[in-house]
Design a protein around this motif. Structure first.
Motif, PDB file in Angstrom:
ATOM      1  N   GLY A 682      -3.320 -36.787   1.203  1.00 55.07           N
ATOM      2  CA  GLY A 682      -3.769 -37.486   0.009  1.00 55.07           C
ATOM      3  C   GLY A 682      -3.069 -38.794  -0.244  1.00 55.07           C
ATOM      4  N   GLN A 683      -2.286 -39.283   0.713  1.00 56.34           N
ATOM      5  CA  GLN A 683      -1.614 -40.578   0.562  1.00 56.34           C
ATOM      6  C   GLN A 683      -2.551 -41.650   1.127  1.00 56.34           C
ATOM      7  OE1 GLN A 683       2.506 -40.522   1.865  1.00 56.34           O
ATOM      8  NE2 GLN A 683       2.682 -38.317   1.419  1.00 56.34           N
ATOM      9  N   LEU A 684      -3.516 -42.005   0.319  1.00 58.49           N
ATOM     10  CA  LEU A 684      -4.650 -42.780   0.805  1.00 58.49           C
ATOM     11  C   LEU A 684      -4.296 -44.217   1.143  1.00 58.49           C
ATOM     12  CD1 LEU A 684      -7.302 -41.417  -1.708  1.00 58.49           C
ATOM     13  CD2 LEU A 684      -6.711 -40.556   0.561  1.00 58.49           C
ATOM     14  N   ARG A 718     -12.299 -42.382  -0.791  1.00 55.24           N
ATOM     15  CA  ARG A 718     -11.527 -41.505  -1.680  1.00 55.24           C
ATOM     16  C   ARG A 718     -10.726 -42.303  -2.713  1.00 55.24           C
ATOM     17  NH1 ARG A 718     -11.399 -36.205  -0.161  1.00 55.24           N
ATOM     18  NH2 ARG A 718     -12.400 -35.741   1.846  1.00 55.24           N
ATOM     19  N   GLU A 851     -10.194 -29.453  -2.659  1.00 61.02           N
ATOM     20  CA  GLU A 851     -11.564 -29.937  -2.598  1.00 61.02           C
ATOM     21  C   GLU A 851     -12.558 -28.788  -2.573  1.00 61.02           C
ATOM     22  OE1 GLU A 851     -13.968 -33.130   0.200  1.00 61.02           O
ATOM     23  OE2 GLU A 851     -11.778 -33.144   0.123  1.00 61.02           O
ATOM     24  N   HIS A 884      -7.749 -34.225  -7.909  1.00 60.21           N
ATOM     25  CA  HIS A 884      -6.550 -33.967  -7.120  1.00 60.21           C
ATOM     26  C   HIS A 884      -6.857 -34.019  -5.616  1.00 60.21           C
ATOM     27  CE1 HIS A 884      -2.652 -32.393  -6.069  1.00 60.21           C
ATOM     28  NE2 HIS A 884      -3.211 -31.382  -5.401  1.00 60.21           N
ATOM     29  N   GLY A 885      -8.081 -33.595  -5.245  1.00 58.06           N
ATOM     30  CA  GLY A 885      -8.483 -33.617  -3.837  1.00 58.06           C
ATOM     31  C   GLY A 885      -9.074 -34.943  -3.409  1.00 58.06           C
ATOM     32  N   HIS A 886      -9.103 -35.928  -4.310  1.00 62.48           N
ATOM     33  CA  HIS A 886      -9.568 -37.286  -3.993  1.00 62.48           C
ATOM     34  C   HIS A 886     -11.006 -37.281  -3.468  1.00 62.48           C
ATOM     35  CE1 HIS A 886      -5.428 -38.654  -4.522  1.00 62.48           C
ATOM     36  NE2 HIS A 886      -5.053 -37.663  -3.735  1.00 62.48           N
ATOM     37  N   ASN A 887     -11.885 -36.562  -4.161  1.00 62.33           N
ATOM     38  CA  ASN A 887     -13.298 -36.549  -3.780  1.00 62.33           C
ATOM     39  C   ASN A 887     -14.108 -37.114  -4.938  1.00 62.33           C
ATOM     40  OD1 ASN A 887     -16.060 -35.772  -3.329  1.00 62.33           O
ATOM     41  ND2 ASN A 887     -15.325 -34.280  -1.840  1.00 62.33           N
TER      42      ASN A 887
END
Length: 1012
Positions: A682-684, A718, A851, A884-887
């Motif tokens: 998740g470190q986009l 994301r 996710e 939290h899941g970056h979706n």
């Protein structure tokens, strides 16, 4: 023959005859030496005369016998028959008891004893076998081998019990030759052509003259058709097959033979012809009876033509004539000029050639001859080999190409292996030495060969034009030369010795190398037997092709190098090939190649061993089969390549430690491994930076470049930047990658198009994706299936979504696909669908992925809200997990449904949430979700009796949005909505909203909607 009287080596197909006197030792002991010599000399000279009479060649004498050879220095199509008949004549007319053995096969004609003239002989199994057969035969008999018997179908050959022969491990079956039987010729498959010839003959018998030009490629059956026609002539018509009058043949001798066949009484009837004196002089000169008449060449040629025309005309006054002239594609110019004159009355000239060299005329009939049909070729094979089954005969017919000559070659051996040389050698012998040498060079070079390379090998004087003109070779569309008929190349190769083959391959390799054509050079080096140099050349080919982006050529090079590699070098070659396949997304092949060094009990250096494990691990990870490879402990790792592969299987912090101090050649791969791990963590922003660094500095490997673009696109998406994600995805993957990479690319592009509102484009992309999935690993099938499942739900095709989702899940099970299928069942009504949803949700209960848990919560929330008007807790949890899941797709949809749920219980919260959605979607560029946010806010404002202020002035991107917008516009305008329950089939989400609208007292038109 070489300058100075020496001979060259030559491979020939021959029929060898060994004749010897039986019980000669007894005779010699009982007679004085002089009498013995005189009797033996008389018997052997008499036998030798029969050899010469039948066209054979005495190779050498052995005391009481000799070896004769048919097929040197030139071949005839009837060599095997002539050998048998000569042997029978020798034995039957011998003044002393004699016997003979006949065997056919390939021999080497070569000098012995210093190579001076007179020492030329033949060596080969056929020579030895003929002697063994002669020694085993009783006096007065001729024995032959099976090959000779098959070469002469009309031979009466009696198979004898197997005989033990000296030098042969197993007894052989000899055949006792008893003579020839009458076998009527057939024109199988040529019935139409024979009918045409008979029609022309009828015209000739009425006094007309005709020329029939029968032309077609070598081996198509021209001579056989003519022979059959002549044999079937009625008694009142004479038929003559003239000797071959080709360039290079002694014309005067050939004309003399022709005259002997033409005149009923032979040359003795010559004086009975009433010819003018000047023509008689020319005729006598043309057959060698008189000296040169002293005329200029042009005048003499004109008189020769006139003489023979007159001769035919006078002969035809007695009876109609059919004269067959063969091989006119290479005729003497004078003969060719003769054939261009109209035929004399009562004469049918049957002109046989490989090309049509005649112009149309009143007396000319053209008869092109093409290869036999497949059915006729099979019939011909079944006639020659009745013991063959239908499948075998059909296979041989296909291999023959419809050429009767090729059929003969395929029917010679019992096992169906072709033996073309005895049938093609007479044709090859019509060529001068340099032309034949050029043809041999072309055969050695391969199926096709550049003309300039052939000239390089045999000299600029090589007459390639003649080889093309006479139908031996033909040019392909690229200007390369290839053999014109089936099995001619194989026959020509049979005449080339091994040393010559090797020399030509070496010369060809050097020539191609100078041309920069290393692939061809490597092939010729291998053919020359130099596998070590060929291995190195293939590696250079692979490396050069890779650097130029010719990936198919690179794979070929690496695989060919591996095939030739031996010893320890083989393991390094296997790893190079595995690395190349891995870089091109051919993961299954890479896994197999990397496994080669690890097979058996190979004692591998630690570096090679760990490299092999690394490549196996990477290939198994790419295939989604990580469990296939046992991983060593990190403290055992000494090879950076293995550390790189292991980093993909560990959490981010452990992976970072493994990726420290990578050598420069692995730095790019390190960026990609870090980017992949950061995306999963998740470190986009960091994942974006790592993938951009790879694409900027190390983008050399097609599969890795594709993966880097996918990671970059995912990282941007994301981060709620769909338009940038679309741009980052870039162009379709390289053609060197398997087709399923394009399928994966299309599905990612389709997912972005769904967010951006182009459902039509998404549908096209997904349809193509499904066609390109062959060979894809299960995880890729699952990803493509997941996007299509989302599309089907978004476009109101809920029934199709359920069917497709179940089928794809059975094909490629995955938690992600399971979760989206659960979401589809949450939108479907009915008790059975509810039960199915519960089973799917139970399968997701243990999945620790924010996710997927977000999807699970969304499905639970929708189900409860639809049934009980509850579910806010699940919807809130779904939004929280999605964020939290970056979706963004899940997050915005969860907020949308949460807003709908809040409308009934907390309208102010619903309004605030709709305002947040409007702002977020407008800023981020999610056009579909922006439309939904406008619709939600408009609905909430209408419910509060407030103005919508242009919220409904937008283009709805999806069927769902269009229906919802139309419903709200109807409410706003006070119009009755023209909808029935049918309009909402397939739109589970709209069904939920419509049901809610129907329960709002302030929205009276909703009372017409009853979705229960």
């Amino acid at each position: 023959m070489l300058p100075g009287g020496g001979f060259i080596q030559e491979r020939r197909w021959v029929s060898a005859v060994f004749f010897d006197l039986s019980r000669f030792t007894e005779y010699a002991l009982a007679h004085p030496l002089e009498d013995t010599w005189e009797a033996a000399n008389t018997a052997l000279q008499n036998a030798a005369n029969h050899v010469r009479l039948y066209g054979g060649h005495i190779d050498k004498f052995f005391g009481d016998g000799f070896l004769a050879v048919f097929g040197v220095p030139r071949s005839q199509e009837s060599d095997a028959r002539a050998a048998l008949e000569a042997a029978r004549a020798m034995v039957s007319s011998s003044t002393l008891p004699g016997r003979a053995g006949v065997a056919s096969g390939l021999v080497l004609r070569t000098p012995l004893g210093g190579g001076v003239a007179g020492d030329q002989t033949v060596l080969g199994p056929a020579v030895n076998l003929s002697q063994r057969l002669s020694q085993a035969a009783p006096p007065g008999e001729v024995w032959c081998d099976a090959t000779t018997a098959r070469l002469v179908p009309e031979a009466l050959a009696e198979a004898l019990p197997p005989q033990p022969l000296k030098g042969y491990a197993e007894p052989l079956v000899p055949f006792r030759y008893l003579g020839l039987r009458a076998v009527p010729s057939e024109a199988l498959g040529r019935e139409e052509e024979v009918g045409l010839l008979q029609e022309v003959l009828a015209t000739v018998c009425k006094g007309a003259g005709r020329r029939v030009v029968v032309y077609g490629p070598m081996g198509v059956g021209k001579s056989h058709l003519a022979q059959h026609f002549v044999e079937a002539l009625p008694p009142e018509v004479r038929g003559i097959v003239a000797p071959r009058l080709t360039a290079g043949v002694a014309l005067r001798y050939a004309l003399r033979q022709a005259l002997q066949r033409l005149l009923p009484d032979g040359l003795s009837g010559l004086r009975q012809l009433e010819l003018p004196e000047h023509l008689r002089t020319v005729l006598d000169f043309s057959i060698g009876l008189e000296e040169h008449p002293g005329l200029p060449v042009g005048d003499l040629d004109e008189l020769l033509v006139q003489t023979w025309w007159t001769l035919l005309a006078r002969t035809a006054q007695r009876t109609p004539l059919v004269v067959v002239l063969e091989d006119l594609h290479n005729a003497d110019p004078t003969v060719l000029e003769f054939t261009r004159r109209p035929a004399p009355p009562g004469v049918l000239l049957l002109l046989l050639a490989r090309q049509n060299r005649w112009e149309a005329h009143d007396d000319v009939v053209f008869l092109p001859l093409k290869p036999l049909s497949l059915e006729d070729a099979q019939r011909l094979i079944q006639k020659a080999r009745p013991e063959l089954g239908p499948a075998t005969s059909l296979h041989l017919a296909e291999a023959s190409g419809g050429y009767p000559l090729a059929v003969q070659a395929l029917c010679l051996t019992p096992n169906g292996e072709p033996e073309p040389l005895p049938f093609y050698q007479p044709r090859l012998d019509t060529l001068p030495r340099l032309a034949r040498l050029a043809l041999q060079a072309a055969a050695v070079l391969g199926v096709t060969a550049p003309p300039e390379l052939i000239r390089h090998l045999v000299g600029d004087e090589a007459d390639l034009t003649r080889l093309v003109g006479e139908g031996f070779l033909e040019a392909d569309p690229q200007g390369q030369l290839r053999f014109a008929i089936p099995w001619l190349r194989e026959a020509t190769l049979g005449q080339v010795g091994g040393q010559q083959v090797q020399n030509w391959h070496y010369q060809a390799a050097r020539w191609y190398q100078r041309q920069g054509r290393l692939t061809e050079a490597a092939g010729h080096l291998e053919a020359a037997g130099d596998t070590t140099t060929a291995y190195r050349m293939w590696r250079v080919v692979a490396q050069q092709a890779w650097s130029e982006g010719r990936y198919a050529g690179a794979l070929l090079g690496y695989l060919e190098a591996l095939r030739l590699a031996e010893g320890p070098v083989r393991w390094q070659a296997a790893l190079e090939a595995a690395e190349a396949h891995l870089a091109l997304g051919r993961y299954a092949e890479a896994f197999e190649l990397a496994s080669l060094p690890l097979e058996g009990q190979n004692q591998l250096p630690p570096r090679i061993y760990q490299q092999a494990w690394a490549l196996r691990l990477e290939a198994s990870l790419a295939l989604g089969r990580e469990e296939q490879v046992e991983r060593p402990r990190t403290e055992e790792v000494v090879e950076p390549r293995l550390a790189l592969a292991l980093a993909r299987t560990y959490p981010l912090e452990v992976a970072r430690s493994l990726l420290e101090n990578l050598p420069p050649n692995l730095a790019g791969k390190g960026h990609l491994v870090r980017a992949r791990a950061l995306l999963q963590a998740g470190q986009l922003a960091q994942a974006q930076a790592e993938s951009e660094a790879y694409l900027r500095e190390y983008a050399l490997c097609p599969a890795e470049c594709f993966e880097a673009r996918l990671i970059l696109s995912q990282a941007l998406w994301r981060q709620y930047r769909p338009q940038l994600a679309l741009e980052a995805l870039g162009a379709p993957p390289d053609d060197g990658l398997p087709a399923w990479f394009r399928s994966l690319y299309n599905s990612h592009l389709a997912a972005l198009q769904l967010d951006l509102g182009d459902l039509e484009k998404a549908a096209e992309l997904l349809e193509e994706s499904l066609l390109l999935l062959e060979g894809a690993p299960p995880w890729a099938i699952g990803q493509v299936g997941q996007v299509r499942l989302c599309y089907l739900m978004e476009s109101g095709q809920l029934e199709d979504a359920l069917y497709f989702g179940e089928a794809t899940l059975a094909q490629a099970p995955s938690p992600s696909l399971l979760a989206y299928l659960a979401l589809a069942y949450a939108l479907a009504s009915g008790t059975q669908n509810t039960r199915m949803l519960q089973r799917l949700l139970q399968g997701l209960a243990e999945v620790d992925d924010p996710e997927l848990q977000s999807i699970s919560q969304l499905a639970r929330g929708l189900q409860q809200w639809h049934k009980e008007h509850r579910g806010i807790a699940h919807l809130r949890q779904a939004a929280h997990l999605a964020r939290h899941g970056h979706n963004p797709h899940l997050y915005l949809h969860a907020l949308l449904f949460l807003g709908l749920a809040y409308q009934r219980t907390h309208p102010p919260k619903a309004l605030a949430l709709s305002n947040y959605l409007l702002r977020q979607t407008a800023e981020r560029g999610f056009r579909v979700q922006q439309g939904y946010a406008r619709l939600l806010r408009a609905q909430l404002l209408l419910a509060e009796g407030q103005a919508v202020d242009g919220l409904l002035e937008f283009e709805a991107m999806t069927p769902l949005a269009r229906l919802w917008k139309a419903l709200l516009l109807g409410i706003l305008r006070g119009e009755k909505a023209q909808f029935t329950p049918y309009h909402f089939r397939g739109y589970g989400l709209l069904g939920v909203w419509a049901r809610w609208l129907a329960r709002q007292p302030k929205l009276c038109l909703a009372q017409t909607l009853d979705l229960e």
